[in-house]
Design an enzyme around this catalytic site. Structure first.
Site, PDB file in Angstrom:
ATOM      1  N   HIS A 119       0.843  -1.201   0.000  1.00 57.74           N
ATOM      2  CA  HIS A 119       0.000   0.000   0.000  1.00 57.74           C
ATOM      3  C   HIS A 119       0.871   1.241   0.000  1.00 57.74           C
ATOM      4  O   HIS A 119       1.903   1.315   0.653  1.00 57.74           O
ATOM      5  CB  HIS A 119      -1.010  -0.027   1.148  1.00 57.74           C
ATOM      6  N   ASP A 131       5.589   3.044   7.143  1.00 58.36           N
ATOM      7  CA  ASP A 131       4.261   2.470   6.946  1.00 58.36           C
ATOM      8  C   ASP A 131       3.466   3.311   5.960  1.00 58.36           C
ATOM      9  O   ASP A 131       2.720   4.191   6.366  1.00 58.36           O
ATOM     10  CB  ASP A 131       3.544   2.378   8.293  1.00 58.36           C
ATOM     11  N   GLU A 165      -5.341   1.836   2.159  1.00 61.30           N
ATOM     12  CA  GLU A 165      -5.176   0.714   3.089  1.00 61.30           C
ATOM     13  C   GLU A 165      -5.398   1.167   4.514  1.00 61.30           C
ATOM     14  O   GLU A 165      -5.985   0.450   5.332  1.00 61.30           O
ATOM     15  CB  GLU A 165      -3.775   0.104   2.933  1.00 61.30           C
ATOM     16  N   ASP A 194       4.461  -4.920   3.921  1.00 64.30           N
ATOM     17  CA  ASP A 194       3.976  -3.796   4.731  1.00 64.30           C
ATOM     18  C   ASP A 194       4.974  -3.556   5.858  1.00 64.30           C
ATOM     19  O   ASP A 194       5.197  -4.445   6.676  1.00 64.30           O
ATOM     20  CB  ASP A 194       2.593  -4.123   5.300  1.00 64.30           C
TER      21      ASP A 194
END
Length: 299
Positions: A119, A131, A165, A194
């Site tokens: 993502h 992240d 996401e 991820d």
């Protein structure tokens, strides 16, 4: 992040790597070739670019913002230059339109797809560089290294960068729900990444999809890490975009380096990523893709 389900262990096995290259003469096509590797200089510039995009756009790259749109444009330009066939797949969530970015490498059996994704969005509270800029950059570096090496794979290689996401796996779920049943069956495995550059990483968390019986990719990742004496730890499917594929019955694997400091905060910036960990993650993705791409599909 996905909950841990087993004791830490060092994965066993050695990864055999081979691939037929388009530039290799016919008489030498069966000769094994080593997988290419990814250097820090090939992956970290992408993270720096995502940081600059966030800095120019209110400190984040969240769904529905110019920061996210600019992130998609950056990745797409790099893939277009490398010869990928790219397309944007729009979806709408919370009153805002976003795009999933899909990139196909020419060639390979279209009935046997290896789909690799991460993502690309952040939360509104920060730039989301670990992240999940780290996963997105690692997948991008891997895709560009595959393109540079010019493989003619047995299986079709597809790469994806998902939106929204952070708001509930919205982009990947939209993509999967938009696939015809025949298209779903063509995906042999989905590989998800991820948080690929967490600081203080001591082991890589490898996804085990026991429900769908996926073992090929999982074992390839564990073998790659074991060959380098890097410990791994089993986790299940959930907590990131591989859950969207699992819900549709599509086998998945991939890995994470664990929940990082500053998750979902403004301090999840470039300083929150360990370059060595990030480079190892990108290198692992290339190594396993090289193996999977060279493997004749079993079904």
């Amino acid at each position: 992040m996905t909950s841990r389900r087993s004791l830490p262990r060092l994965a066993a096995g050695v990864l055999g790597i081979s691939l037929t290259l388009s530039a290799v003469p016919a008489a030498a096509e069966s000769r094994p070739t080593a997988a290419p590797t990814v250097s820090e200089q090939q992956v970290m510039p992408h993270l720096r670019a995502l940081q600059r995009i966030a800095d120019r756009n209110g400190g984040n790259r969240a769904h529905g913002t110019k920061g996210y749109a600019d992130s998609v444009a950056y990745v797409k330009r790099a893939l277009d230059r490398a010869g990928f066939r790219t397309r944007l797949v729009p979806f709408t969530h919370a009153g805002a339109t976003g795009d999933n970015l899909i990139a196909d490498w020419p060639g390979g059996d279209p009935d046997h797809v290896v789909l690799t994704g991460a993502h690309l969005d952040s939360v509104k509270e920060g730039p989301g560089i670990n992240d999940n800029g780290s996963g997105s950059a690692a997948v991008l570096a891997a895709a560009l290294q595959v393109a540079e090496s010019g493989p003619t794979p047995e299986r079709h290689l597809r790469f994806a960068w998902w939106g929204a996401e952070e708001q509930g796996l919205i982009g990947s779920e939209s993509y999967v729900n938009g696939l015809l049943e025949a298209e779903r069956r063509r995906i042999d495995v989905y590989l998800n990444f991820d948080q690929a550059g967490s600081r203080n990483t001591r082991q890589w968390l490898v996804v085990h999809d026991d429900e769908h019986g996926e073992t090929e990719a999982q074992q390839a990742f564990e073998a790659w890490f074991a060959e380098r004496s890097i410990p791994t730890f089993d986790i299940g499917v959930g907590g990131s975009d591989h859950e969207s594929f699992g819900n549709a019955g599509i086998p998945s694997s991939g890995f994470s380096t664990g929940i990082s400091d500053c998750i979902h905060e403004a301090c999840d910036d470039l300083a929150n990523v360990d370059p060595r960990t990030e480079t190892t993650s990108a290198d692992a993705i290339v190594g396993v893709l090289w193996k999977l791409a060279a493997t004749t599909p079993r079904h």
